[in-house]
Motif scaffolding. Structure first.
Motif, PDB file in Angstrom:
ATOM      1  N   VAL A  39       0.884  -1.174   0.000  1.00 49.23           N
ATOM      2  CA  VAL A  39       0.000   0.000   0.000  1.00 49.23           C
ATOM      3  C   VAL A  39       0.913   1.213   0.000  1.00 49.23           C
ATOM      4  O   VAL A  39       1.884   1.270   0.758  1.00 49.23           O
ATOM      5  N   GLY A  98      -7.989   2.335  -5.125  1.00 50.76           N
ATOM      6  CA  GLY A  98      -8.764   1.850  -3.986  1.00 50.76           C
ATOM      7  C   GLY A  98     -10.011   1.106  -4.442  1.00 50.76           C
ATOM      8  O   GLY A  98     -10.332   0.027  -3.932  1.00 50.76           O
ATOM      9  N   MET A 103     -11.999  -1.485  -1.932  1.00 50.35           N
ATOM     10  CA  MET A 103     -12.164  -0.703  -0.694  1.00 50.35           C
ATOM     11  C   MET A 103     -13.458   0.083  -0.798  1.00 50.35           C
ATOM     12  O   MET A 103     -13.510   1.142  -1.425  1.00 50.35           O
ATOM     13  N   GLY A 139     -11.062   5.076  -1.469  1.00 50.34           N
ATOM     14  CA  GLY A 139     -11.982   3.986  -1.733  1.00 50.34           C
ATOM     15  C   GLY A 139     -13.088   4.496  -2.628  1.00 50.34           C
ATOM     16  O   GLY A 139     -12.939   5.534  -3.288  1.00 50.34           O
ATOM     17  N   SER A 155      -3.618   6.129   4.559  1.00 54.71           N
ATOM     18  CA  SER A 155      -3.031   4.939   3.925  1.00 54.71           C
ATOM     19  C   SER A 155      -2.723   3.833   4.931  1.00 54.71           C
ATOM     20  O   SER A 155      -2.756   2.647   4.588  1.00 54.71           O
ATOM     21  N   THR A 158      -5.787   1.865   5.089  1.00 53.41           N
ATOM     22  CA  THR A 158      -5.906   1.012   3.905  1.00 53.41           C
ATOM     23  C   THR A 158      -5.071  -0.257   4.091  1.00 53.41           C
ATOM     24  O   THR A 158      -5.531  -1.374   3.807  1.00 53.41           O
TER      25      THR A 158
END
Ligand code: ASP
Ligand code: MG
Length: 429
Positions: A39, A98, A103, A139, A155, A158
């Protein structure tokens, strides 16, 4: 073989050299036989630069949907460049936005929350031997199908959400220092690196402004039992392990004391403002009304203090802190309910800083408060607000006194070491 999620922050990928270094690091992990999902944040200060740019185009607040469209582009740039760098070094990589990585969030632009993670394409990519690279902090709204972002520093969240959804063995958060320190090494160069910390303490640190990990990332990791390893992308040193459950605490090394230290660290925060609602009628329901209005503005507030009511007027003042970025919206919301609530005025101050002392051992050790306030006194720091939890004491003071206060408290609790911490990069911006 295990599945490792590696998150690289903006300062680790701030230029081509950095991106290459990160690419090599990823390939080393892959060559050691692990599956790797990466990521990545936007390069360097890209997000801030995009925000500055947007600010030059509108005098009022930019449309939130377009702001997210803009900011999510930063991560798209770094993910594609990183995939190219890995390809250039002879390994296979594919990048995903994303939304491509599954996401799914709610529709609150700028601070969207994760609703569902279905990383099917990411899984397929790993199964085919690719390094999957996912754009951090973004996302897609399940409702509106619009692109969303999850708030500054998102992040990390994420990464943990990916790690949880993929059942990863560890989520490594790479940054520009060797781990989590007893204070920000940019303010306290003699801060000490922490080897392991409970997620409970880490939650308090993150909530208190320690920018090294996003608060929501720590909550998420705790909830889903994802072990976090915070370490530097500039060195191979072992970093700090954030352990999700108390049962994991048994990573104690030989020779280490069995009792946990009283204090784990000092955090500070310059990003908050102090609001005082002056002259609130001191009758039931008024506080509820105020905080309902604030909740409607989607602001996360902290440190609420109500003054003793003045008996002659039957009115009181209610103060709280909140992120500066929410200041305008909250002032506006309160003003539009001023008549209904019946308060007299709002005072707003951005010139404040918050300091927090955190340690699970505070629970069972008397005298912590005394040492704390005595150190502030010796350093000539005036306290404006105080709040505590079982494992934390926080104060608000004037912004220009904050660094002195942090150093004084760090020293008072014997947290200093002899050697200086290495800050490898970044501006801490
Ligand atoms: N690029 C975003 C920011 O600077 C997200 C992140 O770095 O985690 O806040
Ligand atoms: Mg960043």
């Amino acid at each position: 073989m295990s599945l490792i999620v590696q998150k690289f922050g903006g300062s680790s990928v701030s230029d081509a050299e950095g991106i290459k270094r990160v690419a090599r690091r990823i390939i080393d992990t892959k060559s050691a036989g692990h599956d790797v999902v990466v990521v990545v944040s936007a390069m360097g200060d890209t997000t801030d630069e995009l925000l500055d740019l947007a600010g030059q185009l509108t005098t009022k607040k930019a449309p939130a949907r377009e702001m997210d469209m803009l900011l999510s582009a930063g991560e798209r740039i770094s993910m594609a460049l990183l995939a190219m760098a890995i390809d250039g070094l002879g390994a296979k990589a594919a990048s995903f936005t994303g939304s491509q990585a599954g996401m799914m969030t709610d529709a609150i632009h700028g601070k969207a929350r994760v609703i569902e993670v279905s990383p099917k394409r990411v899984r397929r990519a790993i199964d085919r031997g690719f390094v999957a690279i996912v754009a951090g902090f973004q996302g897609m709204s399940k409702e509106s199908r619009d692109i969303t972002t999850m708030g500054r520093g998102g992040s990390d969240t994420t990464a943990v959400a990916m790690a949880a959804a993929l059942g990863a063995d560890v989520c490594e958060i790479y940054t520009d220092v060797d781990g989590i320190y007893t204070a920000d090494p940019r303010v306290v160069p003699t801060a000490r690196k922490i080897d392991t910390i409970s997620s409970e303490e880490m939650l308090e640190m993150a909530a208190s402004g320690a920018k090294i990990l996003h608060l929501r990332c720590v909550e998420y990791a705790r909830r889903f039992g994802v072990p976090l390893h915070v370490r530097s992308s500039f060195s191979t040193n072992e970093g700090t392990w954030v352990l999700p459950s108390p049962d994991d605490q048994i990573k104690i090394q030989e020779g280490e004391p069995l009792e946990q230290p009283i204090i784990s660290g000092v955090a500070h925060d310059r990003s908050e403002a102090k609001v005082t609602v002056v002259g609130v009628p001191d009758i039931p329901g008024k506080a509820a009304h105020i905080f309902r209005v604030i909740a409607g503005a989607h602001a996360n507030i902290d440190m609420i203090v109500q003054n003793v009511s003045r008996s002659d007027t039957g009115r009181t003042d209610i103060s709280f802190t909140l992120p500066m970025v929410d200041g305008e919206a909250v002032k506006e919301a309160l003003r539009s309910s001023q008549e209904e609530i019946g308060f007299q005025e709002i005072s707003y101050n951005e010139n404040v800083g918050k300091l927090s002392l955190i340690g699970a051992g505070m629970r069972s050790n008397p005298g912590v408060s005394f040492t704390f306030f005595e150190a502030l006194h010796q350093a000539g720091v005036n306290v404006n607000m105080i709040s505590t939890s079982e494992i934390r004491i926080s104060i608000v003071t004037d912004a220009d006194k904050l660094d002195d206060a942090v150093r004084a408290i760090h020293a008072a609790f014997d947290l200093d070491t002899d050697d200086e911490a290495t800050v490898y990069g970044g501006t801490g911006r």
